[in-house]
Design a protein around this motif. Structure first.
Motif, PDB file in Angstrom:
ATOM      1  N   SER A   1       2.547  -7.909  -6.515  1.00  0.00           N
ATOM      2  CA  SER A   1       3.341  -7.072  -5.609  1.00  0.00           C
ATOM      3  C   SER A   1       2.485  -6.091  -4.811  1.00  0.00           C
ATOM      4  CB  SER A   1       4.415  -6.309  -6.390  1.00  0.00           C
ATOM      5  OG  SER A   1       3.837  -5.512  -7.409  1.00  0.00           O
ATOM      6  N   SER A   2       1.365  -5.646  -5.371  1.00  0.00           N
ATOM      7  CA  SER A   2       0.475  -4.731  -4.654  1.00  0.00           C
ATOM      8  C   SER A   2      -0.907  -4.741  -5.291  1.00  0.00           C
ATOM      9  CB  SER A   2       1.032  -3.301  -4.669  1.00  0.00           C
ATOM     10  OG  SER A   2       0.125  -2.406  -4.052  1.00  0.00           O
ATOM     11  N   SER A   3      -1.912  -4.671  -4.446  1.00  0.00           N
ATOM     12  CA  SER A   3      -3.293  -4.575  -4.937  1.00  0.00           C
ATOM     13  C   SER A   3      -3.936  -3.254  -4.541  1.00  0.00           C
ATOM     14  CB  SER A   3      -4.125  -5.735  -4.375  1.00  0.00           C
ATOM     15  OG  SER A   3      -4.139  -5.694  -2.953  1.00  0.00           O
ATOM     16  N   THR A   4      -3.155  -2.364  -3.934  1.00  0.00           N
ATOM     17  CA  THR A   4      -3.680  -1.064  -3.501  1.00  0.00           C
ATOM     18  C   THR A   4      -2.921   0.119  -4.088  1.00  0.00           C
ATOM     19  OG1 THR A   4      -2.316  -1.227  -1.512  1.00  0.00           O
ATOM     20  CG2 THR A   4      -4.605  -1.957  -1.331  1.00  0.00           C
ATOM     21  N   TYR A   5      -1.595  -0.027  -4.275  1.00  0.00           N
ATOM     22  CA  TYR A   5      -0.782   1.046  -4.840  1.00  0.00           C
ATOM     23  C   TYR A   5      -0.500   0.748  -6.309  1.00  0.00           C
ATOM     24  CZ  TYR A   5       0.357   3.031  -0.244  1.00  0.00           C
ATOM     25  OH  TYR A   5       0.301   3.624   0.988  1.00  0.00           O
ATOM     26  N   PRO A   6      -0.602   1.750  -7.195  1.00  0.00           N
ATOM     27  CA  PRO A   6      -0.312   1.517  -8.616  1.00  0.00           C
ATOM     28  C   PRO A   6       1.189   1.504  -8.876  1.00  0.00           C
ATOM     29  CG  PRO A   6      -0.828   3.813  -8.275  1.00  0.00           C
ATOM     30  CD  PRO A   6      -1.001   3.147  -6.931  1.00  0.00           C
ATOM     31  N   SER A   7       1.555   1.375 -10.122  1.00  0.00           N
ATOM     32  CA  SER A   7       2.958   1.417 -10.499  1.00  0.00           C
ATOM     33  C   SER A   7       3.457   2.855 -10.473  1.00  0.00           C
ATOM     34  CB  SER A   7       3.144   0.837 -11.908  1.00  0.00           C
ATOM     35  OG  SER A   7       2.573   1.716 -12.865  1.00  0.00           O
ATOM     36  N   ALA A   8       4.734   3.045 -10.758  1.00  0.00           N
ATOM     37  CA  ALA A   8       5.312   4.388 -10.786  1.00  0.00           C
ATOM     38  C   ALA A   8       4.762   5.218 -11.938  1.00  0.00           C
ATOM     39  CB  ALA A   8       6.830   4.295 -10.883  1.00  0.00           C
ATOM     40  N   ASN A   9       3.902   4.630 -12.764  1.00  0.00           N
ATOM     41  CA  ASN A   9       3.266   5.331 -13.868  1.00  0.00           C
ATOM     42  C   ASN A   9       2.064   6.139 -13.388  1.00  0.00           C
ATOM     43  OD1 ASN A   9       3.213   5.912 -16.643  1.00  0.00           O
ATOM     44  ND2 ASN A   9       1.558   4.447 -16.978  1.00  0.00           N
TER      45      ASN A   9
END
Length: 367
Positions: free
Chosen positions: A259-267
């Motif tokens: 889903s993303s390789s630049t933004y982390p999860s909501a954690n």
């Protein structure tokens, strides 16, 4: 006085650490300037080179928290700083045959900031924890580098699954976490892998000021900007008060493999994801229309009937246009809202209130 089992015991504790002696800050330097005028002084220029040394700069630095102080900081003569650069200004004033009077003035400056001496010797001063999660320190001040430069881990993507975690140097990570660069190649991610991430001290600044007058109308424009500066967007990792995730982060966050390789999860606000790293450091360059004003002065023959010398109607706008790529509210970061400001915490956006635009109409009457 303290009490134990109802019995009073005399005693005292030290909750502040004050140096035995604080000396005055001192400044010395070299300044070489040139002023010139051309074409009957319609064109004027100023060029200036400076090399300024600030000796024994006074500010707070962190000290060991186990000393038992009310605030783990000490004020004193901490460092010598050098600011070296140049400034250039050019101004053109003229009047056309048609009656248009105008002036255009622009300036450009370059500055290099460097720590030339520090009380800790070659040992860095770590600071910049105001508003950051988990007590992290995002800045470093060390000999030969800019004061309060951002310092942390270099992000090399986002872990997509457990297999990537097991094959990395971050065995305690999980899918959706930042993947940090193992700078020294020892197979462990620790403080030795931190690197310089940018400086909160602008290298370049520029401005353009113009005025125009034609018959009874007048117009003025003021434009200003900076370049070569970084901002630490601490808002992204601080979500424990009344804040919420930005739309940009929510739409681009990691929420499953691929889903993303630049933004982390909501954690992002917990564990090592909140450690100072390159994801939080953004370019702080901007160009801003500081002020624009248009006015109209009533004709004098009309004012004579009203026994007035001058009546001017104007409309004014402050900060109506701001161009920048920073993801926060404003790239112009002032003093933090948490903790005391020092040069070691400059450029950290931790709930900095956004700059607002102001529009107004006015009337000036002279009798």
């Amino acid at each position: 006085m303290a009490y134990f089992n109802g019995v009073a015991y005399t005693g005292k504790s030290v909750d502040q650490l004050t140096p035995l002696f604080i000396d005055w800050e001192r400044s010395s330097g070299t300044d070489i300037g040139l002023e010139a005028g051309f074409l009957d002084n319609r064109l004027s220029i100023e060029a200036d080179y400076y090399n300024k040394i600030t000796e024994r700069a006074i500010f707070e630095i962190p000290v060991a928290s186990d000393l038992g102080l009310a605030a783990a900081k000490q004020v004193g003569n901490q460092a010598d700083l050098r600011n070296r650069g140049f400034e250039f200004t050019a101004n053109w004033r003229d009047k056309t045959e048609g009656g248009l009077t105008y002036s255009i003035s622009g300036n450009f400056g370059y500055n290099q900031n460097q720590v030339t001496k520090v009380v800790t010797g070659r040992n860095p001063i770590y600071s910049g924890g105001e508003g950051l999660a988990n007590g992290s320190l995002a800045t470093r001040t060390v000999l030969g580098r800019p004061i309060g430069e951002f310092f942390g881990y270099k992000v090399d993507g986002i872990f997509q699954n457990a297999a990537e975690v097991l094959a990395s140097a971050q065995k305690d990570a999980q899918a959706g976490d930042f993947r940090y660069v193992d700078q020294n190649g020892d197979g462990v991610i620790d403080g030795k892998d931190r690197v310089s991430l940018g400086s909160p001290n602008p290298k370049f600044n520029y401005a353009l000021n113009t005025t125009f007058a034609y018959k009874n109308f007048d117009l003025s424009l003021d434009i200003q900007g900076v370049a070569g500066v970084s901002i630490y967007n601490a808002n992204l990792g601080v979500r424990y008060g009344n804040e919420n995730f930005t739309e940009d982060f929510f739409k681009n966050r990691w929420h499953g493999e691929g889903s993303s390789s630049t933004y982390p999860s909501a954690n992002i606000g917990t564990t090592k994801n909140s450690a100072p790293n390159s994801f939080f450091v953004e370019k702080g360059d901007y160009i801003r229309l500081r002020n624009v004003q248009i006015g109209y002065t009533l004709p004098s023959n009309l004012l004579n009937k009203w026994k007035m010398q001058k009546v001017r109607i104007f409309a004014n706008a402050q900060n109506p246009v701001n161009l920048f790529g920073y993801k926060g509210f404003s790239p112009e970061i002032g003093k933090p809202t948490v903790g005391n400001y020092t040069p070691l915490s400059a450029g950290i956006d931790a709930n900095v209130y956004p700059l607002y635009a102001t529009y107004n109409l006015g009337l000036n009457v002279t009798f």
